[in-house]
Design an enzyme around this catalytic site. Structure first.
Site, PDB file in Angstrom:
ATOM      1  N   HIS A  16      -9.058  12.677   3.857  1.00 12.54           N
ATOM      2  CA  HIS A  16      -9.443  13.184   2.820  1.00 12.54           C
ATOM      3  C   HIS A  16      -9.734  14.817   3.153  1.00 12.54           C
ATOM      4  CE1 HIS A  16     -11.571   9.467   1.456  1.00 12.54           C
ATOM      5  NE2 HIS A  16     -10.336   9.592   1.060  1.00 12.54           N
ATOM      6  N   HIS A  28      -2.330   4.062  -4.207  1.00 15.38           N
ATOM      7  CA  HIS A  28      -3.088   3.067  -3.920  1.00 15.38           C
ATOM      8  C   HIS A  28      -4.440   3.825  -3.840  1.00 15.38           C
ATOM      9  CE1 HIS A  28       0.581   1.639  -2.231  1.00 15.38           C
ATOM     10  NE2 HIS A  28       0.195   0.377  -1.990  1.00 15.38           N
ATOM     11  N   SER A  69     -10.524   9.207  -2.453  1.00 13.51           N
ATOM     12  CA  SER A  69      -9.566  10.379  -2.673  1.00 13.51           C
ATOM     13  C   SER A  69      -9.426  10.668  -4.214  1.00 13.51           C
ATOM     14  CB  SER A  69      -8.193   9.799  -2.104  1.00 13.51           C
ATOM     15  OG  SER A  69      -7.895   8.745  -2.450  1.00 13.51           O
ATOM     16  N   GLU A  84      -3.639   1.265  -9.159  1.00 10.20           N
ATOM     17  CA  GLU A  84      -4.411   0.530  -8.128  1.00 10.20           C
ATOM     18  C   GLU A  84      -4.295  -1.145  -8.669  1.00 10.20           C
ATOM     19  OE1 GLU A  84      -6.916   0.211  -5.552  1.00 10.20           O
ATOM     20  OE2 GLU A  84      -6.915  -1.953  -6.215  1.00 10.20           O
ATOM     21  N   GLY A 137       1.743   0.310  -6.974  1.00 11.86           N
ATOM     22  CA  GLY A 137       1.720   1.730  -6.848  1.00 11.86           C
ATOM     23  C   GLY A 137       3.295   2.284  -6.480  1.00 11.86           C
ATOM     24  N   ASP A 142      -1.268   5.528  -0.011  1.00 13.26           N
ATOM     25  CA  ASP A 142      -2.219   5.097   0.955  1.00 13.26           C
ATOM     26  C   ASP A 142      -2.504   3.585   0.934  1.00 13.26           C
ATOM     27  OD1 ASP A 142      -4.425   4.972   2.713  1.00 13.26           O
ATOM     28  OD2 ASP A 142      -5.840   5.776   1.254  1.00 13.26           O
TER      29      ASP A 142
END
Ligand SMILES: C[S@@+](CC[C@H](N)C(=O)[O-])C[C@H]1O[C@@H](n2cnc3c(N)ncnc32)[C@H](O)[C@@H]1O
Length: 279
Positions: free
Chosen positions: A18, A41, A96, A114, A142, A162
């Site tokens: 982050h 993601h 994030s 997601e 994603g 991610d």
């Protein structure tokens, strides 16, 4: 069992990811022209640290209320405070998408993907009313959605990939393929890929393979709390950045050195920031 980020939120890997993400967003905002922020993601946007008490104890819990010197670290901690004050809860942690939503400008756009509908709905709630940018949450895959989003209308993009790496080999393979495809569609986009640092030889093989296939500049930053190859679940956190912004390497070195001095648990961890080139 399906991966749930809520059990890992705020761990040292989240902190590394982050802080790095905020540095990338700030670098893209040095130009007035808007850009697309795309997350493959996304997770649920905000987390209650009661669910990740053990992991966050070695991460954000060691930083909250601490002084900071490096500006990116100070900004990250200020956003954490902002979230907690706004929601009146001292145990919340920003994922994030929430961090991005809170710094994106009116001229920027965001798409968050997601796969779990319940997490996507929670994400919609957590970013509602945050920041002036137009944002969209999609339920789906994603990697697939990224293919149809590039090149971006804005002509500029930052993508965060991610995955959970629950099936580690599969996610490494899919991530590599998505990267090659994304660069074929939009060679100048900035892409950040989070990856787990577990077995050093495996990580090196993955990076070497990508270096042979990708011709754009790449920077890898790793943040290790535990010795290479030790048998804890996660030895370190990696971020691979493709088309890294100017001087990001020096800024990362300064900021991660401070972060490491706060989070180190023994003498065998460490940080690295290095360019990745074909072997
Ligand atoms: C590591 S978490 C994301 C954390 C988030 N990026 C953050 O830093 O706050 C990974 C998320 O990806 C979701 N996921 C798993 N496979 C996916 C896929 N193929 N496409 C989109 N999301 C997926 C999981 O449900 C989980 O919420």
């Amino acid at each position: 069992m399906k991966y749930r980020h809520r059990y890992h939120a705020g761990n040292f890997a989240d902190v590394h990811k982050h802080v790095t993400l905020l540095m990338l967003l700030e670098a893209l905002q040095r130009k007035e022209k808007g850009f697309l922020y795309f997350e493959t993601h996304a997770g649920r946007g905000t987390y209650d640290l009661a669910d990740s008490a053990i992991e966050s104890r070695h991460g954000i819990e060691r930083l909250a209320d601490a002084d900071c010197a490096a500006p990116p670290l100070c900004r990250y901690l200020a956003l954490l405070e902002q979230l907690r004050r706004a929601r009146g809860s001292p145990r919340l942690y920003p994922g994030s998408p929430w961090l991005a939503a809170s710094v994106l400008r009116g001229q920027d756009r965001a798409v968050f993907v997601e796969s779990l509908p319940e997490e996507a709905r929670a994400l919609e709630r957590s970013i509602r009313g945050v920041g002036p940018a137009r944002m969209r949450v999609d339920v789906g895959d994603g990697f697939e959605q990224l293919r149809s989003s590039l090149p971006p209308l804005q002509g500029r993009a930052l993508t965060l990939i991610d995955p959970p790496y629950e099936d580690t080999r599969r996610d490494f393979d899919r991530t590599g393929a998505a990267l090659v495809d994304a660069l074929a569609r939009f060679p100048t986009g900035v892409i950040a890929i989070w990856y787990p640092v577990k077995i050093a030889a495996e990580t090196r093989r993955w990076l070497d393979t990508l270096a042979r296939r990708v011709t754009r500049a790449m920077l890898a930053t790793e943040f290790r709390l535990y010795p290479a190859d030790s048998r804890v679940a996660l030895n370190g956190s990696g971020m691979l950045i493709i088309n890294p912004p100017y001087q990001l390497d020096t800024q990362l070195e300064e900021c991660l050195a401070e972060l490491y001095s706060r989070l180190a648990v023994g003498p065998d961890g460490g940080i690295s920031v290095r360019a990745i080139a074909a072997p």
